[in-house]
Write a protein that holds these residues in place. Structure first.
Motif, PDB file in Angstrom:
ATOM      1  N   ASN A  78       0.844  -1.193   0.000  1.00  0.00           N
ATOM      2  CA  ASN A  78       0.000   0.000   0.000  1.00  0.00           C
ATOM      3  C   ASN A  78       0.886   1.251   0.000  1.00  0.00           C
ATOM      4  O   ASN A  78       1.695   1.440   0.903  1.00  0.00           O
ATOM      5  CB  ASN A  78      -0.895  -0.012   1.245  1.00  0.00           C
ATOM      6  CG  ASN A  78      -1.924   1.099   1.241  1.00  0.00           C
ATOM      7  OD1 ASN A  78      -1.592   2.250   1.095  1.00  0.00           O
ATOM      8  ND2 ASN A  78      -3.179   0.749   1.424  1.00  0.00           N
ATOM      9  N   ASN A  79       0.700   2.083  -1.037  1.00  0.00           N
ATOM     10  CA  ASN A  79       1.452   3.344  -1.105  1.00  0.00           C
ATOM     11  C   ASN A  79       0.528   4.547  -0.938  1.00  0.00           C
ATOM     12  O   ASN A  79       0.871   5.664  -1.331  1.00  0.00           O
ATOM     13  CB  ASN A  79       2.213   3.447  -2.434  1.00  0.00           C
ATOM     14  CG  ASN A  79       1.312   3.768  -3.615  1.00  0.00           C
ATOM     15  OD1 ASN A  79       0.088   3.559  -3.556  1.00  0.00           O
ATOM     16  ND2 ASN A  79       1.880   4.259  -4.698  1.00  0.00           N
ATOM     17  N   GLY A  80      -0.632   4.346  -0.340  1.00  0.00           N
ATOM     18  CA  GLY A  80      -1.627   5.414  -0.251  1.00  0.00           C
ATOM     19  C   GLY A  80      -1.169   6.636   0.512  1.00  0.00           C
ATOM     20  O   GLY A  80      -1.580   7.759   0.207  1.00  0.00           O
ATOM     21  N   VAL A  81      -0.310   6.438   1.523  1.00  0.00           N
ATOM     22  CA  VAL A  81       0.159   7.595   2.303  1.00  0.00           C
ATOM     23  C   VAL A  81       1.668   7.805   2.170  1.00  0.00           C
ATOM     24  O   VAL A  81       2.219   8.707   2.802  1.00  0.00           O
ATOM     25  CB  VAL A  81      -0.219   7.464   3.795  1.00  0.00           C
ATOM     26  CG1 VAL A  81      -1.728   7.507   3.965  1.00  0.00           C
ATOM     27  CG2 VAL A  81       0.361   6.197   4.408  1.00  0.00           C
ATOM     28  N   HIS A 121      -1.903   5.932  13.294  1.00  0.00           N
ATOM     29  CA  HIS A 121      -3.143   6.690  13.453  1.00  0.00           C
ATOM     30  C   HIS A 121      -3.059   7.547  14.711  1.00  0.00           C
ATOM     31  O   HIS A 121      -2.659   7.071  15.776  1.00  0.00           O
ATOM     32  CB  HIS A 121      -4.344   5.736  13.562  1.00  0.00           C
ATOM     33  CG  HIS A 121      -4.636   4.993  12.300  1.00  0.00           C
ATOM     34  ND1 HIS A 121      -5.335   5.546  11.254  1.00  0.00           N
ATOM     35  CD2 HIS A 121      -4.319   3.741  11.920  1.00  0.00           C
ATOM     36  CE1 HIS A 121      -5.436   4.660  10.277  1.00  0.00           C
ATOM     37  NE2 HIS A 121      -4.825   3.556  10.655  1.00  0.00           N
ATOM     38  N   GLU A 122      -3.427   8.813  14.575  1.00  0.00           N
ATOM     39  CA  GLU A 122      -3.549   9.672  15.747  1.00  0.00           C
ATOM     40  C   GLU A 122      -4.703   9.164  16.600  1.00  0.00           C
ATOM     41  O   GLU A 122      -5.705   8.662  16.085  1.00  0.00           O
ATOM     42  CB  GLU A 122      -3.774  11.115  15.301  1.00  0.00           C
ATOM     43  CG  GLU A 122      -3.887  12.104  16.442  1.00  0.00           C
ATOM     44  CD  GLU A 122      -2.646  12.133  17.314  1.00  0.00           C
ATOM     45  OE1 GLU A 122      -2.626  11.340  18.271  1.00  0.00           O
ATOM     46  OE2 GLU A 122      -1.736  12.920  17.062  1.00  0.00           O
ATOM     47  N   TYR A 123      -4.566   9.272  17.926  1.00  0.00           N
ATOM     48  CA  TYR A 123      -5.583   8.722  18.833  1.00  0.00           C
ATOM     49  C   TYR A 123      -5.842   9.612  20.044  1.00  0.00           C
ATOM     50  O   TYR A 123      -6.778   9.377  20.814  1.00  0.00           O
ATOM     51  CB  TYR A 123      -5.115   7.350  19.353  1.00  0.00           C
ATOM     52  CG  TYR A 123      -3.863   7.438  20.192  1.00  0.00           C
ATOM     53  CD1 TYR A 123      -3.933   7.609  21.569  1.00  0.00           C
ATOM     54  CD2 TYR A 123      -2.604   7.407  19.608  1.00  0.00           C
ATOM     55  CE1 TYR A 123      -2.788   7.727  22.340  1.00  0.00           C
ATOM     56  CE2 TYR A 123      -1.456   7.529  20.353  1.00  0.00           C
ATOM     57  CZ  TYR A 123      -1.545   7.678  21.725  1.00  0.00           C
ATOM     58  OH  TYR A 123      -0.411   7.809  22.461  1.00  0.00           O
ATOM     59  N   ARG A 124      -5.055  10.670  20.221  1.00  0.00           N
ATOM     60  CA  ARG A 124      -5.020  11.364  21.508  1.00  0.00           C
ATOM     61  C   ARG A 124      -6.252  12.195  21.823  1.00  0.00           C
ATOM     62  O   ARG A 124      -6.547  12.449  22.994  1.00  0.00           O
ATOM     63  CB  ARG A 124      -3.751  12.218  21.585  1.00  0.00           C
ATOM     64  CG  ARG A 124      -2.511  11.369  21.845  1.00  0.00           C
ATOM     65  CD  ARG A 124      -1.230  12.142  21.727  1.00  0.00           C
ATOM     66  NE  ARG A 124      -0.926  12.458  20.326  1.00  0.00           N
ATOM     67  CZ  ARG A 124       0.239  12.942  19.932  1.00  0.00           C
ATOM     68  NH1 ARG A 124       1.192  13.197  20.809  1.00  0.00           N
ATOM     69  NH2 ARG A 124       0.466  13.193  18.657  1.00  0.00           N
ATOM     70  N   ASP A 125      -7.016  12.606  20.813  1.00  0.00           N
ATOM     71  CA  ASP A 125      -8.243  13.352  21.067  1.00  0.00           C
ATOM     72  C   ASP A 125      -9.377  12.352  21.309  1.00  0.00           C
ATOM     73  O   ASP A 125      -9.873  11.711  20.381  1.00  0.00           O
ATOM     74  CB  ASP A 125      -8.573  14.250  19.869  1.00  0.00           C
ATOM     75  CG  ASP A 125      -9.718  15.214  20.163  1.00  0.00           C
ATOM     76  OD1 ASP A 125     -10.528  14.929  21.080  1.00  0.00           O
ATOM     77  OD2 ASP A 125      -9.812  16.249  19.472  1.00  0.00           O
ATOM     78  N   VAL A 126      -9.787  12.214  22.554  1.00  0.00           N
ATOM     79  CA  VAL A 126     -10.789  11.202  22.909  1.00  0.00           C
ATOM     80  C   VAL A 126     -12.200  11.601  22.476  1.00  0.00           C
ATOM     81  O   VAL A 126     -13.144  10.802  22.580  1.00  0.00           O
ATOM     82  CB  VAL A 126     -10.775  10.907  24.424  1.00  0.00           C
ATOM     83  CG1 VAL A 126      -9.430  10.314  24.828  1.00  0.00           C
ATOM     84  CG2 VAL A 126     -11.084  12.170  25.235  1.00  0.00           C
ATOM     85  N   ASN A 127     -12.372  12.828  21.973  1.00  0.00           N
ATOM     86  CA  ASN A 127     -13.687  13.278  21.505  1.00  0.00           C
ATOM     87  C   ASN A 127     -13.920  12.965  20.033  1.00  0.00           C
ATOM     88  O   ASN A 127     -15.002  13.217  19.518  1.00  0.00           O
ATOM     89  CB  ASN A 127     -13.822  14.794  21.737  1.00  0.00           C
ATOM     90  CG  ASN A 127     -13.726  15.151  23.212  1.00  0.00           C
ATOM     91  OD1 ASN A 127     -14.477  14.621  24.022  1.00  0.00           O
ATOM     92  ND2 ASN A 127     -12.792  16.030  23.554  1.00  0.00           N
ATOM     93  N   ILE A 128     -12.898  12.439  19.352  1.00  0.00           N
ATOM     94  CA  ILE A 128     -13.006  12.120  17.931  1.00  0.00           C
ATOM     95  C   ILE A 128     -12.636  10.655  17.744  1.00  0.00           C
ATOM     96  O   ILE A 128     -11.630  10.195  18.295  1.00  0.00           O
ATOM     97  CB  ILE A 128     -12.046  12.994  17.090  1.00  0.00           C
ATOM     98  CG1 ILE A 128     -12.368  14.481  17.291  1.00  0.00           C
ATOM     99  CG2 ILE A 128     -12.133  12.632  15.606  1.00  0.00           C
ATOM    100  CD1 ILE A 128     -11.381  15.417  16.603  1.00  0.00           C
ATOM    101  N   THR A 135      -3.670  10.852  10.060  1.00  0.00           N
ATOM    102  CA  THR A 135      -2.639   9.830  10.046  1.00  0.00           C
ATOM    103  C   THR A 135      -1.272  10.497  10.158  1.00  0.00           C
ATOM    104  O   THR A 135      -1.083  11.645   9.747  1.00  0.00           O
ATOM    105  CB  THR A 135      -2.695   8.990   8.766  1.00  0.00           C
ATOM    106  OG1 THR A 135      -2.590   9.858   7.629  1.00  0.00           O
ATOM    107  CG2 THR A 135      -4.002   8.216   8.683  1.00  0.00           C
ATOM    108  N   ILE A 136      -0.345   9.767  10.737  1.00  0.00           N
ATOM    109  CA  ILE A 136       1.024  10.247  10.915  1.00  0.00           C
ATOM    110  C   ILE A 136       1.939   9.281  10.175  1.00  0.00           C
ATOM    111  O   ILE A 136       1.831   8.060  10.345  1.00  0.00           O
ATOM    112  CB  ILE A 136       1.402  10.293  12.401  1.00  0.00           C
ATOM    113  CG1 ILE A 136       0.421  11.175  13.177  1.00  0.00           C
ATOM    114  CG2 ILE A 136       2.831  10.781  12.587  1.00  0.00           C
ATOM    115  CD1 ILE A 136       0.544  11.060  14.673  1.00  0.00           C
TER     116      ILE A 136
END
Length: 205
Positions: A78-81, A121-128, A135-136
């Protein structure tokens, strides 16, 4: 400003182009992209072979497979990112998952069932929901002459130095120096090559 930059600078156009290339909620490109664009955009070296693999490769990032290199059955590329570069005389074994950005050198052996992902994957915002967060990406580099043994995991941002071995089942979270053997979870260097003594020596951890 190039075409890619123009698309990226216009959110509405970027969304439309993305939908034209990939069905919503999927990673696999549309059939017309596979048949009419990818063969003319991506590079395959002489004598390279691709088995029954899933190639989720898109035209806006690079995918290069070197001469006499092989991607075996049940692999997912996968080269999507991020770009995926695979050098010459390299084996990507059965069941590997390679998610760019990843650069793999020449004469490299990837044994079966390895995951190498330059994506987090970013995960730190628990409201989203995590799936809606950004993505990082951070490039993985595997230098020439390495052997990555079965069921290993290579995480984003790691470099594995030349002529190194990653033992079966290892989880590589930090870079490995050249001429090293690493094992464990998280992987640690257990041996290095001593060029003065001309032998592999054990590292005390």
């Amino acid at each position: 400003m190039g075409l890619k930059e123009k698309i990226n600078s216009n959110p509405a156009l970027k969304k439309l182009v993305h939908w034209m290339l990939i069905p919503t909620g999927e990673a696999r490109p549309r059939l017309w992209v596979k048949l009419l664009i990818n063969p003319f955009v991506h590079k395959r070296g002489k004598g390279s072979k691709i088995g029954r693999a899933r190639l989720d490769v898109l035209p806006f990032n690079k995918f290069n497979l070197g001469s006499r290199s092989t991607i075996e059955d049940r692999c997912s590329i996968n080269n999507g990112v991020g770009d995926v570069f695979i050098g010459d005389n390299t084996l990507i074994g059965v069941g590997n998952v390679i998610i760019g950005p990843v650069t793999i050198g020449n004469h490299v052996i990837f044994a079966p069932n390895i995951v190498a992902s330059g994506l987090n994957h970013e995960y730190r915002d628990v409201n989203i929901p995590i799936s809606l967060q950004k993505t990082i990406v951070s490039r993985i580099t595997v230098e020439d002459d390495c052997w990555i043994a079965a069921n290993s995991v290579i995480t984003a941002g790691v470099t594995i130095g030349k002529h190194s071995v990653v033992a079966a089942g290892a989880v590589v979270t930090k870079s490995i120096p050249p001429y090293s053997i690493a094992a464990g979870n998280p992987a640690k260097v257990i041996k290095t090559y001593d060029f003065t003594a001309n032998e592999w020596v054990t590292v005390k951890n």
